[in-house]
Design a protein around this motif. Structure first.
Motif, mmCIF file in Angstrom:
data_model
loop_
_atom_site.group_PDB
_atom_site.id
_atom_site.type_symbol
_atom_site.label_atom_id
_atom_site.label_comp_id
_atom_site.label_asym_id
_atom_site.label_seq_id
_atom_site.Cartn_x
_atom_site.Cartn_y
_atom_site.Cartn_z
ATOM 1 N N GLY A 183 73.936 -27.627 -1.244
ATOM 2 C CA GLY A 183 74.296 -27.567 0.163
ATOM 3 C C GLY A 183 73.808 -26.299 0.840
ATOM 4 N N GLU A 184 74.361 -26.021 2.028
ATOM 5 C CA GLU A 184 73.915 -24.881 2.812
ATOM 6 C C GLU A 184 75.099 -24.039 3.272
ATOM 7 N N VAL A 185 74.784 -22.845 3.703
ATOM 8 C CA VAL A 185 75.781 -21.915 4.216
ATOM 9 C C VAL A 185 75.720 -21.919 5.742
ATOM 10 N N LEU A 186 76.887 -22.108 6.363
ATOM 11 C CA LEU A 186 76.989 -22.077 7.827
ATOM 12 C C LEU A 186 77.576 -20.734 8.234
ATOM 13 N N ILE A 187 76.809 -19.981 8.984
ATOM 14 C CA ILE A 187 77.220 -18.618 9.307
ATOM 15 C C ILE A 187 77.349 -18.442 10.817
ATOM 16 N N SER A 188 78.378 -17.742 11.235
ATOM 17 C CA SER A 188 78.617 -17.523 12.659
ATOM 18 C C SER A 188 77.984 -16.211 13.108
ATOM 19 N N ARG A 202 68.383 -22.203 3.372
ATOM 20 C CA ARG A 202 69.677 -22.849 3.188
ATOM 21 C C ARG A 202 70.802 -22.102 3.902
ATOM 22 N N VAL A 203 70.452 -21.127 4.713
ATOM 23 C CA VAL A 203 71.437 -20.397 5.512
ATOM 24 C C VAL A 203 71.117 -20.645 6.970
ATOM 25 N N ARG A 204 72.044 -21.264 7.677
ATOM 26 C CA ARG A 204 71.766 -21.589 9.079
ATOM 27 C C ARG A 204 72.959 -21.227 9.957
ATOM 28 N N SER A 205 72.683 -21.073 11.232
ATOM 29 C CA SER A 205 73.752 -20.839 12.193
ATOM 30 C C SER A 205 74.690 -22.040 12.208
ATOM 31 N N VAL A 206 75.968 -21.765 12.296
ATOM 32 C CA VAL A 206 76.946 -22.853 12.319
ATOM 33 C C VAL A 206 76.717 -23.769 13.510
ATOM 34 N N GLU A 207 76.164 -23.236 14.586
ATOM 35 C CA GLU A 207 75.911 -24.046 15.767
ATOM 36 C C GLU A 207 74.698 -24.961 15.597
ATOM 37 N N ASN A 208 73.979 -24.823 14.478
ATOM 38 C CA ASN A 208 72.861 -25.728 14.180
ATOM 39 C C ASN A 208 73.247 -26.736 13.102
ATOM 40 N N PHE A 245 81.054 -20.046 6.323
ATOM 41 C CA PHE A 245 81.061 -18.587 6.367
ATOM 42 C C PHE A 245 81.361 -18.136 7.800
ATOM 43 N N PHE A 246 82.462 -18.628 8.305
ATOM 44 C CA PHE A 246 82.971 -18.171 9.602
ATOM 45 C C PHE A 246 84.484 -18.301 9.574
ATOM 46 N N GLU A 247 85.134 -17.465 10.359
ATOM 47 C CA GLU A 247 86.589 -17.450 10.381
ATOM 48 C C GLU A 247 87.114 -18.595 11.243
ATOM 49 N N ALA A 248 88.323 -19.030 10.929
ATOM 50 C CA ALA A 248 88.920 -20.142 11.676
ATOM 51 C C ALA A 248 89.076 -19.802 13.153
ATOM 52 N N PHE A 249 89.313 -18.521 13.476
ATOM 53 C CA PHE A 249 89.505 -18.170 14.887
ATOM 54 C C PHE A 249 88.209 -18.273 15.689
ATOM 55 N N ASP A 250 87.066 -18.404 14.983
ATOM 56 C CA ASP A 250 85.795 -18.632 15.677
ATOM 57 C C ASP A 250 85.665 -20.071 16.166
ATOM 58 N N TYR A 251 86.398 -20.984 15.543
ATOM 59 C CA TYR A 251 86.201 -22.419 15.781
ATOM 60 C C TYR A 251 86.265 -22.822 17.261
ATOM 61 N N THR A 292 80.993 -24.693 20.137
ATOM 62 C CA THR A 292 80.878 -25.957 20.879
ATOM 63 C C THR A 292 80.068 -27.006 20.136
ATOM 64 N N LYS A 293 78.887 -26.637 19.661
ATOM 65 C CA LYS A 293 78.005 -27.616 19.024
ATOM 66 C C LYS A 293 78.542 -28.055 17.669
ATOM 67 N N PHE A 294 79.121 -27.120 16.921
ATOM 68 C CA PHE A 294 79.690 -27.494 15.623
ATOM 69 C C PHE A 294 80.851 -28.461 15.810
ATOM 70 N N LYS A 295 81.689 -28.219 16.804
ATOM 71 C CA LYS A 295 82.833 -29.100 17.046
ATOM 72 C C LYS A 295 82.376 -30.524 17.367
ATOM 73 N N GLU A 296 81.247 -30.640 18.057
ATOM 74 C CA GLU A 296 80.735 -31.967 18.392
ATOM 75 C C GLU A 296 80.169 -32.681 17.176
ATOM 76 N N ALA A 297 79.608 -31.907 16.238
ATOM 77 C CA ALA A 297 78.884 -32.507 15.111
ATOM 78 C C ALA A 297 79.764 -32.760 13.890
ATOM 79 N N TRP A 298 80.733 -31.883 13.640
ATOM 80 C CA TRP A 298 81.517 -31.975 12.403
ATOM 81 C C TRP A 298 82.760 -32.826 12.598
ATOM 82 N N GLN A 299 83.075 -33.625 11.575
ATOM 83 C CA GLN A 299 84.274 -34.452 11.581
ATOM 84 C C GLN A 299 85.019 -34.253 10.261
ATOM 85 N N PRO A 300 86.359 -34.355 10.270
ATOM 86 C CA PRO A 300 87.103 -34.249 9.012
ATOM 87 C C PRO A 300 86.587 -35.260 7.991
#
Length: 418
Positions: free
Chosen positions: A159-164, A182-188, A199-205, A209-217
């Protein structure tokens, strides 16, 4: 090789791109030596902390469902957006806990004091690099030469690392460890069946904007997006009397007693008035306001913002009472009580670490000895419910430093058994 040649070797192995953005530390010719007793404790701690994380997850879910201890979930949800609370309670993630566990352990004469449990830790690449470098010098580092690589690979697979943006300072160590591709911005982020390391804190969530649109539980994410699991409040809840039977049942009596050796007594700074006949346990006071009159010796306490805040990591939002004036201490206590509903604080006994020694190469290119206090950070990886120790990062700071963290004056190294 002489000690100076060994130190030069370690320093010369540093990747040209570095491992941390704009960070420096002192280089040691050999790893930090831990006693066999300390090593044994580290080897046992990982599985107990995994069971503790599982118990915390269960307690929150039972509380949120109204099945037991209904006061726990609202406490852990304080200050968090409803959207994030709903995601953390989703059935598709109900059993998920962190696959990487890094406790911050203050070295003491007879063991350790656990000041924090980090489930989204930095330093993974750094600790891997240190382990490989000192192993090349013939050192038998804890976790093994490739323990960090194997451990991280076991939870990330391909997999990859999502970094803020806020965590960008750690990008170099991750790129060194698994490759820049394999290291990309979380917004990508793009949905995938492959696991992603958060690799980002929950308070960043809320602002992603783009991650929220793309990621699902249900889409694989390590650590799971469960901010309630990242609260320092758990260290206080571990000591809460109404929860003692729960901990005994879920982590076992041996596990409970084992953690009691590590976790300093802790309290939730809750402004709810007590009955006139009641006192706060261990402190013997009837209200938190009485702490404002504590002497410097009585202020051997640490006050911390619990979790969902940009001040809750990197030693920010941490205040040692004995290091503050009476006025400064009063200000922090009052701020903590006033912000309880949005940013709860945890109060913890301050444990002064034991003095330890380690050599390092000074700016004049001589080997000198630093006498200071150490923070020991084991990295545990959980794959298929099996816990392995990947490596240990040791940080030694000058004895006059109250808070131990990576800094220019600190020695960072692997750890070995003496």
């Amino acid at each position: 090789m002489t000690p100076l040649e060994r130190a030069h070797y370690v320093r010369d192995q540093l990747p040209a791109e570095g491992l941390f953005a704009e960070k420096a530390w002192r280089t040691a010719p050999q790893p930090f030596a831990l006693s066999p007793m300390h090593v044994e404790l580290i080897e046992k701690l990982g599985i107990v902390l995994h069971h503790f994380n599982q118990a915390c997850n269960l307690l929150y879910r039972q509380s949120a469902a109204g099945k037991a201890h209904p006061w726990v979930a609202p406490l852990l949800d304080a200050g968090k957006p409803e959207e994030l609370i709903a995601l953390s309670r989703h059935d598709k993630v109900k059993g998920q806990v962190s696959a990487v566990i890094r406790p911050d352990l203050i070295l003491t004469e007879d063991g350790f004091a656990l000041s924090e449990i980090d489930s989204v830790p930095g330093g993974i690449g750094l600790t891997a690099w240190l382990g490989e470098t000192y192993s090349a010098l013939g050192e038998n580092v804890l976790g093994g030469a490739d323990g960090m690589r194997k451990g991280f690979s076991s939870v990330l697979n391909d997999g990859e690392v999502l970094i803020s943006e806020e965590s960008a300072g750690y990008r170099p160590e991750m790129e060194w460890l698994i490759g820049a591709d394999r290291v990309r911005s979380v917004e990508n982020y793009s949905p995938s069946d492959k696991p992603a390391y958060r690799f980002f804190e929950a308070f960043d969530y809320p602002k992603l904007t783009k991650f929220k649109e793309a990621w699902q539980p249900g889409q694989p994410l390590t650590a799971p997006l469960k901010p309630f699991l990242e609260e320092k409040l758990w260290l206080a809840l571990f000591w809460s009397r109404p929860l003692q039977e729960f901990w005994r049942q879920e982590i076992g009596e041996k596990g409970q007693k084992f953690l009691q050796r590590f976790i300093p007594y802790s309290w939730v700074l809750d402004p709810t008035p007590l009955p006139p006949h009641a006192v706060i346990p261990e402190l013997g006071i009837q209200s938190w306001q009485e702490m404002e009159k504590f002497s410097q010796k009585q202020r051997e306490l640490v006050l911390k913002i619990s979790g969902f805040s940009p001040l809750a990591w990197g030693a920010r939002g941490v205040f040692v009472g004995s290091d503050l004036s009476a006025e400064q201490w009063t200000e922090q206590v009052r701020a903590g009580l006033a912000e309880f509903s949005t940013h709860p604080r945890v109060l913890q006994r301050f444990i002064k670490g034991a003095l330890a020694k380690q050599d390092y190469v000074a700016e004049n290119d001589e080997i000198v000895t630093l006498t200071g206090r150490a923070r020991i950070c084991p990295y545990y990886f959980v794959a298929n419910d099996r816990v392995t120790l990947g490596g240990v990062l040791a940080t030694l700071v000058p004895a006059d430093k109250k808070l131990i963290h990576g800094m220019r004056d600190a020695i960072l190294s692997s750890a070995i058994s003496s």
